[in-house]
Design a protein around this motif. Structure first.
Motif, PDB file in Angstrom:
ATOM      1  N   LEU A 103       0.822  -1.208   0.000  1.00  0.00           N
ATOM      2  CA  LEU A 103       0.000   0.000   0.000  1.00  0.00           C
ATOM      3  C   LEU A 103       0.859   1.262   0.000  1.00  0.00           C
ATOM      4  CD1 LEU A 103      -2.959  -1.047   2.316  1.00  0.00           C
ATOM      5  CD2 LEU A 103      -3.031  -0.602  -0.148  1.00  0.00           C
ATOM      6  N   LYS A 104       1.961   1.242   0.760  1.00  0.00           N
ATOM      7  CA  LYS A 104       2.875   2.401   0.741  1.00  0.00           C
ATOM      8  C   LYS A 104       3.433   2.600  -0.666  1.00  0.00           C
ATOM      9  CE  LYS A 104       3.291   4.151   4.968  1.00  0.00           C
ATOM     10  NZ  LYS A 104       3.051   5.543   5.295  1.00  0.00           N
ATOM     11  N   ASP A 105       3.842   1.499  -1.299  1.00  0.00           N
ATOM     12  CA  ASP A 105       4.404   1.573  -2.642  1.00  0.00           C
ATOM     13  C   ASP A 105       3.358   2.074  -3.649  1.00  0.00           C
ATOM     14  OD1 ASP A 105       6.570   1.016  -4.592  1.00  0.00           O
ATOM     15  OD2 ASP A 105       5.138  -0.484  -5.330  1.00  0.00           O
ATOM     16  N   THR A 106       2.165   1.502  -3.578  1.00  0.00           N
ATOM     17  CA  THR A 106       1.097   1.878  -4.509  1.00  0.00           C
ATOM     18  C   THR A 106       0.727   3.349  -4.369  1.00  0.00           C
ATOM     19  OG1 THR A 106       0.204  -0.365  -4.524  1.00  0.00           O
ATOM     20  CG2 THR A 106      -1.299   1.411  -5.180  1.00  0.00           C
ATOM     21  N   PHE A 107       0.562   3.819  -3.130  1.00  0.00           N
ATOM     22  CA  PHE A 107       0.115   5.202  -2.965  1.00  0.00           C
ATOM     23  C   PHE A 107       1.247   6.211  -3.051  1.00  0.00           C
ATOM     24  CE2 PHE A 107      -3.693   2.963  -2.153  1.00  0.00           C
ATOM     25  CZ  PHE A 107      -4.627   3.775  -2.761  1.00  0.00           C
ATOM     26  N   SER A 108       2.480   5.778  -2.892  1.00  0.00           N
ATOM     27  CA  SER A 108       3.626   6.643  -3.219  1.00  0.00           C
ATOM     28  C   SER A 108       3.658   6.862  -4.726  1.00  0.00           C
ATOM     29  CB  SER A 108       4.940   6.002  -2.755  1.00  0.00           C
ATOM     30  OG  SER A 108       5.002   5.965  -1.360  1.00  0.00           O
ATOM     31  N   PHE A 140      -5.072   1.983  -9.983  1.00  0.00           N
ATOM     32  CA  PHE A 140      -6.269   1.397  -9.397  1.00  0.00           C
ATOM     33  C   PHE A 140      -6.793   0.188 -10.167  1.00  0.00           C
ATOM     34  CE2 PHE A 140      -6.053   5.904  -8.355  1.00  0.00           C
ATOM     35  CZ  PHE A 140      -5.991   5.800  -6.978  1.00  0.00           C
ATOM     36  N   ASN A 141      -5.966  -0.370 -11.067  1.00  0.00           N
ATOM     37  CA  ASN A 141      -6.392  -1.531 -11.854  1.00  0.00           C
ATOM     38  C   ASN A 141      -6.715  -2.745 -10.994  1.00  0.00           C
ATOM     39  OD1 ASN A 141      -6.605  -0.591 -14.407  1.00  0.00           O
ATOM     40  ND2 ASN A 141      -4.611  -1.302 -15.086  1.00  0.00           N
ATOM     41  N   GLU A 142      -5.992  -2.929  -9.940  1.00  0.00           N
ATOM     42  CA  GLU A 142      -6.199  -4.095  -9.078  1.00  0.00           C
ATOM     43  C   GLU A 142      -6.957  -3.693  -7.824  1.00  0.00           C
ATOM     44  OE1 GLU A 142      -5.502  -7.004 -10.321  1.00  0.00           O
ATOM     45  OE2 GLU A 142      -4.553  -6.105 -12.060  1.00  0.00           O
ATOM     46  N   ASP A 143      -8.157  -3.151  -8.010  1.00  0.00           N
ATOM     47  CA  ASP A 143      -8.899  -2.639  -6.865  1.00  0.00           C
ATOM     48  C   ASP A 143      -9.250  -3.727  -5.855  1.00  0.00           C
ATOM     49  OD1 ASP A 143     -10.642  -3.277  -9.115  1.00  0.00           O
ATOM     50  OD2 ASP A 143     -12.313  -2.563  -7.913  1.00  0.00           O
ATOM     51  N   ALA A 144      -9.497  -4.959  -6.291  1.00  0.00           N
ATOM     52  CA  ALA A 144      -9.790  -6.040  -5.336  1.00  0.00           C
ATOM     53  C   ALA A 144      -8.566  -6.322  -4.463  1.00  0.00           C
ATOM     54  CB  ALA A 144     -10.232  -7.297  -6.071  1.00  0.00           C
ATOM     55  N   ASP A 145      -7.381  -6.286  -5.065  1.00  0.00           N
ATOM     56  CA  ASP A 145      -6.152  -6.506  -4.295  1.00  0.00           C
ATOM     57  C   ASP A 145      -5.929  -5.382  -3.287  1.00  0.00           C
ATOM     58  OD1 ASP A 145      -5.709  -8.802  -5.741  1.00  0.00           O
ATOM     59  OD2 ASP A 145      -4.206  -7.914  -7.054  1.00  0.00           O
ATOM     60  N   ALA A 150      -5.880  -3.463   2.289  1.00  0.00           N
ATOM     61  CA  ALA A 150      -6.384  -2.504   3.273  1.00  0.00           C
ATOM     62  C   ALA A 150      -7.159  -3.212   4.379  1.00  0.00           C
ATOM     63  CB  ALA A 150      -7.264  -1.464   2.591  1.00  0.00           C
ATOM     64  N   ALA A 151      -7.963  -4.185   4.020  1.00  0.00           N
ATOM     65  CA  ALA A 151      -8.741  -4.922   5.015  1.00  0.00           C
ATOM     66  C   ALA A 151      -7.823  -5.650   5.993  1.00  0.00           C
ATOM     67  CB  ALA A 151      -9.677  -5.907   4.333  1.00  0.00           C
ATOM     68  N   ARG A 152      -6.702  -6.139   5.499  1.00  0.00           N
ATOM     69  CA  ARG A 152      -5.750  -6.846   6.363  1.00  0.00           C
ATOM     70  C   ARG A 152      -5.192  -5.927   7.443  1.00  0.00           C
ATOM     71  NH1 ARG A 152      -1.916  -9.206   2.685  1.00  0.00           N
ATOM     72  NH2 ARG A 152      -3.719 -10.423   2.067  1.00  0.00           N
ATOM     73  N   LEU A 153      -5.126  -4.627   7.173  1.00  0.00           N
ATOM     74  CA  LEU A 153      -4.584  -3.679   8.144  1.00  0.00           C
ATOM     75  C   LEU A 153      -5.631  -3.188   9.142  1.00  0.00           C
ATOM     76  CD1 LEU A 153      -2.258  -1.565   5.831  1.00  0.00           C
ATOM     77  CD2 LEU A 153      -1.665  -3.519   7.267  1.00  0.00           C
ATOM     78  N   HIS A 154      -6.899  -3.453   8.886  1.00  0.00           N
ATOM     79  CA  HIS A 154      -7.991  -3.077   9.788  1.00  0.00           C
ATOM     80  C   HIS A 154      -8.002  -1.577  10.098  1.00  0.00           C
ATOM     81  CE1 HIS A 154      -8.692  -7.304  10.345  1.00  0.00           C
ATOM     82  NE2 HIS A 154      -7.444  -7.473  10.741  1.00  0.00           N
ATOM     83  N   ILE A 155      -7.839  -0.774   9.064  1.00  0.00           N
ATOM     84  CA  ILE A 155      -7.899   0.683   9.232  1.00  0.00           C
ATOM     85  C   ILE A 155      -9.181   1.154   8.555  1.00  0.00           C
ATOM     86  CG2 ILE A 155      -6.784   2.885   8.758  1.00  0.00           C
ATOM     87  CD1 ILE A 155      -4.132   1.322   8.647  1.00  0.00           C
ATOM     88  N   LEU A 164     -15.476   2.298  -3.535  1.00  0.00           N
ATOM     89  CA  LEU A 164     -15.792   2.482  -4.950  1.00  0.00           C
ATOM     90  C   LEU A 164     -14.548   2.777  -5.796  1.00  0.00           C
ATOM     91  CD1 LEU A 164     -19.010   4.647  -4.483  1.00  0.00           C
ATOM     92  CD2 LEU A 164     -18.903   2.249  -5.156  1.00  0.00           C
ATOM     93  N   LEU A 165     -13.493   2.000  -5.610  1.00  0.00           N
ATOM     94  CA  LEU A 165     -12.269   2.260  -6.377  1.00  0.00           C
ATOM     95  C   LEU A 165     -12.462   2.106  -7.883  1.00  0.00           C
ATOM     96  CD1 LEU A 165      -9.323   0.763  -4.298  1.00  0.00           C
ATOM     97  CD2 LEU A 165      -9.848   3.156  -4.733  1.00  0.00           C
ATOM     98  N   TYR A 166     -13.353   1.211  -8.307  1.00  0.00           N
ATOM     99  CA  TYR A 166     -13.603   1.073  -9.737  1.00  0.00           C
ATOM    100  C   TYR A 166     -14.153   2.373 -10.322  1.00  0.00           C
ATOM    101  CZ  TYR A 166     -18.435   0.405  -8.306  1.00  0.00           C
ATOM    102  OH  TYR A 166     -19.681   0.585  -7.742  1.00  0.00           O
ATOM    103  N   SER A 167     -14.927   3.120  -9.518  1.00  0.00           N
ATOM    104  CA  SER A 167     -15.446   4.420  -9.967  1.00  0.00           C
ATOM    105  C   SER A 167     -14.320   5.438 -10.076  1.00  0.00           C
ATOM    106  CB  SER A 167     -16.506   4.945  -9.009  1.00  0.00           C
ATOM    107  OG  SER A 167     -17.640   4.124  -9.050  1.00  0.00           O
ATOM    108  N   VAL A 168     -13.352   5.349  -9.176  1.00  0.00           N
ATOM    109  CA  VAL A 168     -12.197   6.249  -9.218  1.00  0.00           C
ATOM    110  C   VAL A 168     -11.451   6.043 -10.535  1.00  0.00           C
ATOM    111  CG1 VAL A 168      -9.945   6.690  -8.145  1.00  0.00           C
ATOM    112  CG2 VAL A 168     -11.979   6.431  -6.721  1.00  0.00           C
ATOM    113  N   ARG A 169     -11.224   4.791 -10.893  1.00  0.00           N
ATOM    114  CA  ARG A 169     -10.541   4.479 -12.157  1.00  0.00           C
ATOM    115  C   ARG A 169     -11.352   4.999 -13.352  1.00  0.00           C
ATOM    116  NH1 ARG A 169      -9.870  -0.609 -11.323  1.00  0.00           N
ATOM    117  NH2 ARG A 169     -11.800  -1.258 -12.277  1.00  0.00           N
ATOM    118  N   ARG A 170     -12.660   4.808 -13.291  1.00  0.00           N
ATOM    119  CA  ARG A 170     -13.537   5.262 -14.378  1.00  0.00           C
ATOM    120  C   ARG A 170     -13.471   6.785 -14.542  1.00  0.00           C
ATOM    121  NH1 ARG A 170     -18.863   6.911 -14.768  1.00  0.00           N
ATOM    122  NH2 ARG A 170     -19.902   6.319 -16.698  1.00  0.00           N
TER     123      ARG A 170
END
Length: 183
Positions: A103-108, A140-145, A150-155, A164-170
């Motif tokens: 997540l750090k890598d992706t959002f950096s 955001f191509n791998e929104d399920a991943d 994110a769910a694993r971090l419980h934040i 709605l990440l698919y909407s963000v990509r759209r």
């Protein structure tokens, strides 16, 4: 047909507002992006600049919310990932350290691409701008991943923003098309 599209837009915005009551009081960049996308705004040059800046803020917000690995944990993730052993990789991707690292890598990457897009827009290079929106959408191509990490971090704040990440990509891809259409 238009009324169905309007109803779906209103439903999506309502879903975002219901996901976190704080959105109604203090809108996040994420909720502003969704509102932008569902508002039927024209994606003119001024609106696209606003959108790019919202993405810089959104990516920075997520990046700040993700806990940081220690240097030793990051070194461990890199070392464990440097293998062809499927069992070792399977164990790695199930760890919290891996989730934080990814997540750090992706959002950096997201912050860098969105910031680059803001700079490109100042140069009025419509081809580079369209490519910038497409490049940002690819984050955001791998929104399920991303949702699973994110769910694993419980934040909760991250989980809420990944609804709605698919909407963000759209929205980003529409911005790229409108950039090309404007020429």
């Amino acid at each position: 047909m238009r009324s169905i599209a309007r109803l779906l837009s209103a439903l999506a915005i309502s879903l975002v507002v219901m996901a976190s009551p704080s959105y109604a009081q203090s809108p996040t960049a994420y909720s502003q992006i969704l509102k932008f996308g569902f508002s039927r705004k024209l994606y003119d040059a001024t609106a696209r600049v606003e959108l790019a800046k919202l993405f810089v803020m959104f990516c920075q917000d997520v990046l700040a919310a993700v806990p940081t690995n220690t240097p030793a944990e990051d070194a461990w993730v890199r070392q464990e990932g440097n293998t062809t052993d499927v069992a070792k990789i399977s164990r790695l991707v199930g760890t919290i350290e891996y989730a934080r690292h990814q997540l750090k890598d992706t959002f950096s990457t997201c912050v860098a691409r969105a910031s680059d897009l803001v700079v490109i827009q100042k140069k009025s290079d419509w081809r580079a701008e369209a490519a910038g929106f497409i490049s940002l959408a690819a984050v955001f191509n791998e929104d399920a991943d991303l949702k699973a990490l994110a769910a694993r971090l419980h934040i909760q704040t991250i989980d809420d923003q990944f609804v709605l990440l698919y909407s963000v990509r759209r929205i980003l891809l529409i911005a790229a098309l409108r950039t090309l259409d404007s020429q």
